[in-house]
Design an enzyme around this catalytic site. Structure first.
Site, PDB file in Angstrom:
ATOM      1  N   ASP A   9       0.832  -1.204   0.000  1.00 11.55           N
ATOM      2  CA  ASP A   9       0.000   0.000   0.000  1.00 11.55           C
ATOM      3  C   ASP A   9       0.860   1.245   0.000  1.00 11.55           C
ATOM      4  OD1 ASP A   9      -2.578   1.548   0.543  1.00 11.55           O
ATOM      5  OD2 ASP A   9      -1.308   2.146   2.237  1.00 11.55           O
ATOM      6  N   TYR A  25       2.374  10.187   1.041  1.00 17.94           N
ATOM      7  CA  TYR A  25       3.548   9.648   1.720  1.00 17.94           C
ATOM      8  C   TYR A  25       4.829  10.181   1.084  1.00 17.94           C
ATOM      9  CZ  TYR A  25       0.028   6.332   3.407  1.00 17.94           C
ATOM     10  OH  TYR A  25      -1.095   5.752   3.954  1.00 17.94           O
ATOM     11  N   LYS A  39      -4.011   5.862  -3.194  1.00 13.71           N
ATOM     12  CA  LYS A  39      -5.130   6.619  -2.642  1.00 13.71           C
ATOM     13  C   LYS A  39      -5.429   7.865  -3.476  1.00 13.71           C
ATOM     14  CE  LYS A  39      -3.909   4.820   1.873  1.00 13.71           C
ATOM     15  NZ  LYS A  39      -2.542   4.297   1.572  1.00 13.71           N
TER      16      LYS A  39
END
Length: 343
Positions: free
Chosen positions: A56, A61, A86
């Site tokens: 993931d 990030y 995401k």
């Protein structure tokens, strides 16, 4: 209960299957402390070599760094794992001197802009593919929508964006085969009940709210997941580090009440000769909705430590002892088909 990293569980009602242990690539982007790029790539490759089949990542990030590192490794993988990223944040170029780095030590030179609209989600998906250098991802999560991130008033316009167009974008991406599963990735379970009111979802990534330390999401959220055929990936199984010897809980210094509960849980684990982190990793999988536990190691050595904990034999009596001491919430399922009764 004995579980191997190679055991697989299905994602919702899709054809996707993932190993019950995955790799979260947030830490590899350097949250709180720097992680060299070579170390990040080595950690990802080590996870694949050890047989983990779920990775993931997210635009947030490292403000793009995690997706770049993840793509560098996965493009060359002989057997590509299930990949999730995401939507909900778009990255905008910025002068590094004016950048809001947040918790990231050395992010790429971007600021983030929230956008949960139809166009925002479509663009976010395409941007992620470009950063990853891949032709597709398997799972798209709507990232950090809810009051925990935006506040009650601030969340309303973002929820309207999702309701009026963002959810339709996700449905179209899934219907076209561009992705195989859709869901939300958040740190609060309450917004996931609102999501169920919008329509059907395949999987939710819920961080910190169903752990050995906290089971606040049991009902109505996890019970609804079982009824609706949705899976749950449990992120943050160590509750920001407090369950692995750290002092943080929910990304901040743990309050004394939390510290005392952790000590009580650890004492029970010690009685059974089980390391606390081993119990923390395996606990979420006792719930039938949970398909995967997603820690975030920073190095191959940390991943090896996680695998050592993962392979510890945990007697069923440990969970019963925790329940007897009031350290697990009523309604918590434990091995053998039992449920912790009301006290």
């Amino acid at each position: 209960m004995t579980t191997s990293p190679l055991e697989k569980r299905r994602i919702g009602q899709t054809a996707l299957e993932v190993t019950t242990l995955g790799l979260g690539a947030a830490s590899l982007a350097g949250i709180f402390t720097e992680v060299p790029d070579a170390q990040g790539r080595a950690t990802l490759q080590h996870a694949l070599d050890k047989g983990l089949t779920y990775v993931d990542t997210a635009p947030q990030y490292g403000l793009g760094r995690s997706e770049h590192l993840t793509g560098d490794v996965l493009r060359r993988a002989a057997n590509r794992p299930v990949i999730s990223t995401k939507v909900g944040r778009l990255l905008k170029p910025v002068d590094p001197a004016r950048q809001d780095k947040g918790l990231w030590v050395d992010p790429l030179p971007f600021n983030q802009a929230y956008d949960y609209s139809y166009d925002g989600i479509m663009r976010s998906h395409e941007d992620s593919l470009q950063r990853l250098g891949l032709d597709r991802v398997d799972i798209l999560y709507v990232h950090d929508i809810g009051t925990a991130t935006h506040g009650v008033e601030g969340n309303r316009p973002y929820w309207q964006q999702l309701e009026r167009g963002g959810y339709r974008a996700l449905q179209e991406l899934k219907a076209s085969g561009a992705v195989s599963a859709i869901g939300l990735g958040v740190n609060e379970w309450q917004v996931l009940m609102d999501a169920f009111a919008l329509g059907d979802w395949d999987v939710f990534l819920l961080a910190g709210r169903y752990t050995l330390l906290e089971q606040t999401s049991l009902d109505p959220f996890l019970t609804t997941c079982v009824k609706r055929g949705a899976s749950v990936v449990v992120g943050g199984p160590f509750n920001s580090g407090i369950l692995v010897g750290g002092d943080k809980f929910n990304y901040a210094k743990a309050p004394e009440a939390v510290v005392q509960k952790v000590r009580a849980i650890e004492a029970v684990c010690r009685d059974f000769g089980v390391p606390l982190p081993a119990a923390a990793l395996r606990f979420p999988l006792t719930h039938p909705a949970v398909c995967n536990v997603l820690p975030g190691p920073r190095s191959p050595e940390e991943l090896d430590g996680i695998l050592d904990w993962w392979n510890v034999d945990i007697p069923d009596a440990l969970w019963s002892a925790l329940a007897e001491k009031g350290l697990l919430a009523e309604g918590t399922p434990v091995p053998g088909g039992r449920v912790i009764p009301a006290r």
